[in-house]
Write a protein that holds these residues in place. Sequence first.
Motif, mmCIF file in Angstrom:
data_model
loop_
_atom_site.group_PDB
_atom_site.id
_atom_site.type_symbol
_atom_site.label_atom_id
_atom_site.label_comp_id
_atom_site.label_asym_id
_atom_site.label_seq_id
_atom_site.Cartn_x
_atom_site.Cartn_y
_atom_site.Cartn_z
ATOM 1 N N TRP A 1 0.819 -1.219 0.000
ATOM 2 C CA TRP A 1 0.000 0.000 0.000
ATOM 3 C C TRP A 1 0.849 1.263 0.000
ATOM 4 C CZ3 TRP A 1 -4.639 0.727 -1.541
ATOM 5 C CH2 TRP A 1 -5.515 -0.365 -1.584
ATOM 6 N N ALA A 2 1.950 1.260 0.747
ATOM 7 C CA ALA A 2 2.823 2.439 0.755
ATOM 8 C C ALA A 2 3.458 2.643 -0.621
ATOM 9 C CB ALA A 2 3.906 2.287 1.821
ATOM 10 N N GLY A 3 3.912 1.572 -1.247
ATOM 11 C CA GLY A 3 4.493 1.677 -2.587
ATOM 12 C C GLY A 3 3.490 2.170 -3.597
ATOM 13 N N ALA A 4 2.278 1.645 -3.538
ATOM 14 C CA ALA A 4 1.232 2.087 -4.470
ATOM 15 C C ALA A 4 0.886 3.555 -4.237
ATOM 16 C CB ALA A 4 -0.009 1.214 -4.325
ATOM 17 N N ILE B 1 2.887 5.910 -3.030
ATOM 18 C CA ILE B 1 3.997 6.744 -3.490
ATOM 19 C C ILE B 1 3.995 6.862 -5.017
ATOM 20 C CG2 ILE B 1 6.526 6.813 -3.692
ATOM 21 C CD1 ILE B 1 6.572 5.657 -0.801
ATOM 22 N N VAL B 2 3.805 5.731 -5.698
ATOM 23 C CA VAL B 2 3.760 5.760 -7.167
ATOM 24 C C VAL B 2 2.586 6.615 -7.646
ATOM 25 C CG1 VAL B 2 3.346 4.316 -9.205
ATOM 26 C CG2 VAL B 2 4.976 3.578 -7.471
ATOM 27 N N THR B 3 1.448 6.494 -6.983
ATOM 28 C CA THR B 3 0.267 7.261 -7.366
ATOM 29 C C THR B 3 0.478 8.757 -7.145
ATOM 30 O OG1 THR B 3 -1.171 5.410 -6.875
ATOM 31 C CG2 THR B 3 -2.184 7.577 -6.890
ATOM 32 N N LEU B 4 1.005 9.126 -5.984
ATOM 33 C CA LEU B 4 1.272 10.538 -5.713
ATOM 34 C C LEU B 4 2.273 11.107 -6.709
ATOM 35 C CD1 LEU B 4 1.325 10.618 -1.811
ATOM 36 C CD2 LEU B 4 -0.373 11.609 -3.351
ATOM 37 N N ASN B 5 3.281 10.317 -7.052
ATOM 38 C CA ASN B 5 4.258 10.756 -8.049
ATOM 39 C C ASN B 5 3.573 11.038 -9.382
ATOM 40 O OD1 ASN B 5 6.995 11.178 -9.070
ATOM 41 N ND2 ASN B 5 6.629 9.276 -10.202
ATOM 42 N N ALA B 6 2.699 10.140 -9.806
ATOM 43 C CA ALA B 6 1.992 10.333 -11.085
ATOM 44 C C ALA B 6 1.114 11.580 -11.040
ATOM 45 C CB ALA B 6 1.151 9.101 -11.409
ATOM 46 N N LEU C 1 -2.675 -0.366 -9.867
ATOM 47 C CA LEU C 1 -1.428 -0.944 -9.360
ATOM 48 C C LEU C 1 -1.694 -2.249 -8.611
ATOM 49 C CD1 LEU C 1 0.348 2.295 -8.200
ATOM 50 C CD2 LEU C 1 1.079 0.795 -10.046
ATOM 51 N N GLY C 2 -2.803 -2.295 -7.879
ATOM 52 C CA GLY C 2 -3.168 -3.520 -7.182
ATOM 53 C C GLY C 2 -3.470 -4.661 -8.140
ATOM 54 N N TYR C 3 -4.203 -4.358 -9.202
ATOM 55 C CA TYR C 3 -4.482 -5.385 -10.211
ATOM 56 C C TYR C 3 -3.201 -5.821 -10.918
ATOM 57 C CZ TYR C 3 -9.490 -4.521 -9.757
ATOM 58 O OH TYR C 3 -10.760 -4.412 -9.281
ATOM 59 N N PHE D 1 9.065 -0.132 -7.726
ATOM 60 C CA PHE D 1 8.061 -0.755 -6.858
ATOM 61 C C PHE D 1 7.941 -2.245 -7.154
ATOM 62 C CE2 PHE D 1 3.329 -1.517 -6.340
ATOM 63 C CZ PHE D 1 3.378 -1.708 -4.974
ATOM 64 N N TYR D 2 7.803 -2.589 -8.428
ATOM 65 C CA TYR D 2 7.667 -4.002 -8.782
ATOM 66 C C TYR D 2 8.987 -4.752 -8.619
ATOM 67 C CZ TYR D 2 2.997 -3.012 -10.379
ATOM 68 O OH TYR D 2 1.688 -2.643 -10.426
ATOM 69 N N ALA D 3 10.118 -4.090 -8.838
ATOM 70 C CA ALA D 3 11.418 -4.734 -8.608
ATOM 71 C C ALA D 3 11.581 -5.071 -7.124
ATOM 72 C CB ALA D 3 12.552 -3.836 -9.080
#
Length: 131
Positions: free
Chosen positions: A27-30, A32-37, A53-55, A118-120
């Motif tokens: 959830w934290a990674g998702a 952060i990626v979302t806020l960045n976008a 991102l969850g899917y 995030f995925y790495a």
Amino acid sequence: GTATLSSRRRVDGVKGHAVKFTSTQVWAGAAIVTLNAQLLGGRISFFQSVCVLGYSIFPLDCGAFACLLLHALTRSFLLRLAVVGTCFAWSTRVSVVFFSEIIEAKRRALAIYPVFGFYAFLAWMILIMGN
């Protein structure tokens, strides 16, 4: 899948902490990626991006379960690496296509890099938890 893999070898009192830790990382990674976008001018709502991102984590979840089976059958690190690498590429590709459509071309690399990281990170967690 990742939470199950991380709690597989833990004693009963620690299993809940492993699941909480893994869920928090996702959830934290998702977030952060979302806020960045969004900060890069993406045309998307926060919850829509978190859901996508969850899917997109689903292939990595499949890879985590496959690693559980492979660890029980062969214990081959190279085979698990191939499975997780394929699932990582699949997850990353799905997210990259999505973020490429909502971020303008000149800022696209800045939006894609955190997705890759995030995925790495999640793929690495799957690999090290299998040992």
